[in-house]
Scaffold this motif. Sequence first.
Motif, short mmCIF file in Angstrom:
data_model
loop_
_atom_site.label_atom_id
_atom_site.label_comp_id
_atom_site.label_asym_id
_atom_site.label_seq_id
_atom_site.Cartn_x
_atom_site.Cartn_y
_atom_site.Cartn_z
N GLU A 164 38.46 93.24 55.25
CA GLU A 164 38.18 92.86 56.64
C GLU A 164 38.55 94.00 57.59
O GLU A 164 37.83 94.27 58.55
CB GLU A 164 38.93 91.58 57.01
N ALA A 165 39.64 94.68 57.34
CA ALA A 165 40.04 95.80 58.19
C ALA A 165 39.00 96.91 58.14
O ALA A 165 38.64 97.48 59.18
CB ALA A 165 41.41 96.33 57.77
N SER B 12 35.71 95.64 59.92
CA SER B 12 35.93 95.54 61.36
C SER B 12 35.99 96.93 62.00
O SER B 12 35.39 97.18 63.05
CB SER B 12 37.23 94.78 61.62
N HIS B 13 36.71 97.85 61.36
CA HIS B 13 36.84 99.22 61.84
C HIS B 13 35.45 99.89 61.88
O HIS B 13 35.08 100.52 62.88
CB HIS B 13 37.79 99.99 60.92
N ASP C 61 32.47 98.43 61.94
CA ASP C 61 31.61 97.77 62.92
C ASP C 61 31.95 98.23 64.34
O ASP C 61 31.06 98.51 65.14
CB ASP C 61 31.76 96.25 62.80
N ALA C 62 33.22 98.32 64.65
CA ALA C 62 33.64 98.74 65.99
C ALA C 62 33.10 100.14 66.32
O ALA C 62 32.62 100.39 67.43
CB ALA C 62 35.16 98.72 66.10
N GLY D 61 26.82 97.56 57.92
CA GLY D 61 27.72 96.50 57.47
C GLY D 61 27.32 95.95 56.12
O GLY D 61 28.17 95.77 55.23
#
Length: 184
Positions: free
Chosen positions: A55-56, A59-60, A62-63, A174
Amino acid sequence: MAENTPPGGAVDPDPGLARLNALTTESLRTELAQCLDIDRWVEEVAAGAPFPDREALLSHADAHARGITGEEVAGALARHPRIGEKAEGKGTEANWSRGEQSAFASGTDDAGAKVQRIFAFAQKEYEDRFGQIYLVCASGRGPRELLADLVERLYNDRGTELAVVGDELRKIAGLRLVKLLESV
């Protein structure tokens, strides 16, 4: 001891993440570029390694993909085939591209073939209007859905369309990151 078995004998719950975290920085960059060929993004994602969990990482990544610029879109499009065209090559990225577009080519009846012909015409209109290929996250989407999306996007102005393509590249990245994590 097995490759993904940490000290103490417990099995690593995410061998894909363990594999990515164990790569050299250069190898990690190479792997990430298969997901999204934008140097800035590759560097920013690689700089966050090692990641504590899946998830980290997602998320990283995607950001950092949310800031894709119009200039970055142009460079990234160079590695993507047109919808309906087979990706050339035998590498991982070409295989992913063929799989992502498989639903588009699945309509083999007369109606599906007609939609694909209309799509090819609309795609040419898009390329004439925007000066680039039409790019969409096609994974699991059939010809009718993609045609509707393409026609809707023909009404965009250039700035809006570049933002839409940037978001589509983010979605593709993603999906491909997940594939990278699962390719153990």
